[in-house]
Design a protein around this motif. Sequence first.
Motif, short mmCIF file in Angstrom:
data_model
loop_
_atom_site.label_atom_id
_atom_site.label_comp_id
_atom_site.label_asym_id
_atom_site.label_seq_id
_atom_site.Cartn_x
_atom_site.Cartn_y
_atom_site.Cartn_z
N SER A 21 -2.51 -0.80 -0.13
CA SER A 21 -1.53 -1.38 -1.04
C SER A 21 -0.18 -1.55 -0.37
O SER A 21 0.14 -0.88 0.63
N THR A 23 3.74 -2.18 -1.93
CA THR A 23 4.54 -2.34 -3.14
C THR A 23 5.98 -2.70 -2.81
O THR A 23 6.62 -2.04 -1.99
N GLY A 30 6.91 -9.69 -5.27
CA GLY A 30 6.60 -10.31 -6.56
C GLY A 30 7.26 -11.65 -6.81
O GLY A 30 6.87 -12.37 -7.73
N ASN A 33 5.05 -16.19 -2.96
CA ASN A 33 3.67 -16.08 -2.46
C ASN A 33 3.70 -16.07 -0.93
O ASN A 33 3.10 -16.92 -0.26
N ASP A 53 -0.07 -14.44 0.98
CA ASP A 53 -0.75 -13.52 0.06
C ASP A 53 -2.25 -13.37 0.35
O ASP A 53 -2.77 -12.25 0.31
N SER A 67 -4.79 -9.97 -1.64
CA SER A 67 -4.58 -10.28 -3.05
C SER A 67 -3.22 -9.75 -3.47
O SER A 67 -2.54 -9.05 -2.70
N LYS A 68 -2.82 -10.12 -4.69
CA LYS A 68 -1.52 -9.64 -5.18
C LYS A 68 -1.53 -9.60 -6.71
O LYS A 68 -2.10 -10.48 -7.36
N SER A 69 -0.87 -8.59 -7.24
CA SER A 69 -0.68 -8.48 -8.68
C SER A 69 0.74 -7.96 -8.90
O SER A 69 1.05 -6.83 -8.50
N GLY A 70 1.56 -8.78 -9.52
CA GLY A 70 2.94 -8.39 -9.73
C GLY A 70 3.66 -8.12 -8.43
O GLY A 70 3.68 -8.95 -7.53
N THR A 72 2.87 -5.79 -6.26
CA THR A 72 2.01 -5.07 -5.32
C THR A 72 0.98 -6.02 -4.71
O THR A 72 0.21 -6.66 -5.41
#
Lengths: 110, 120
Positions: A21, A23, A30, A33, A53, A67-70, A72
Motif C-alpha cells: 500500500s 497512502t 488522491g 491519476n 496508477d 490500483s487506487k482507492s481514494g 491509497t
Amino acid sequence: QSALTQPASVSGSPGQSITISCTGTSSDVGGYNLVSWYQQHPDKAPKLMICEDNKRPSGVSSRFSGSKSGNTASLTISGLQAEDEADYYCCSYARGSIVIFGGGTKVTVL
Amino acid sequence: QLQLQESGPGLVKPSETLSLTCSVSGGSISSGDYYWAWIRQPPGEGLEWIGCVHYTGRAYYITSLKSRVTISVDTSSNQFSLRLTSVTAADTAVFYCARHLVSGDAFDVWGEGTKVTVSS
C-alpha cells in the motif's frame, strides 16, 4: 510535503500474491491519476513497473498490477518469484508541481 | 535506446558546491514530451526527488532544497546538470538522473547513479 506512507516490509512465499500500500492525501495520490511504482534491487537503479496508477510499461511482467482507492494506491505482485525480492517505491505527482516518493517497502520471498 | 550517464566528483567538502552532469545518448534532450530529473538516495534510505528541467529551461524543485539547488539544461551538448550549494554530510547520497514523462509523470529511463560523499 511529507513522504507517502508505505509499509516497511512485506513478505510472501513463492507463488503467492502480495500487496503493497501507498497512502497519501488528496493533494497527491488522491488528487491525480499519476501514481507510479518502482522496483529497486540492491545497488541498482530503480525500474519503472507501473505508471498512471495502473498502466504497465512495455516489458513489465503482467504479474505486476496497480490500483487506487481514494488516497491509497496499491501494487500487487501475483505469482511471487524469487526475482521479485527487492525494494519497491511508490511515487506521486503533488500539487505545486512537485513529485513525492514513498519511504519504500522491502519485499522478501520466503 | 536512450541512455543516461551521470558524471562528477565523488567527494565534496562541506560548505562547497556539488556539481553533477547527466549525458543523454540515443535520443534528443530537446523533446517537449519529457522533463529531465535528478533524484537522490542517501545511504540505506529511500528515494528523494530533487527537481527537474524541461529543454526550454523551465525547472521545478523540491521545496526543502529550493534555496540551494539549480538544475539547468544544455541542448547543444545533450546534457543537463545539477548544482547544489552549501552541502553538508546530510547531502551524501547516490544521485540518479532520469527521464520524466510529461504525460504520466513517471521516470521511465534512469542512469546507473553516482555516489557523492560530503566530507572534509
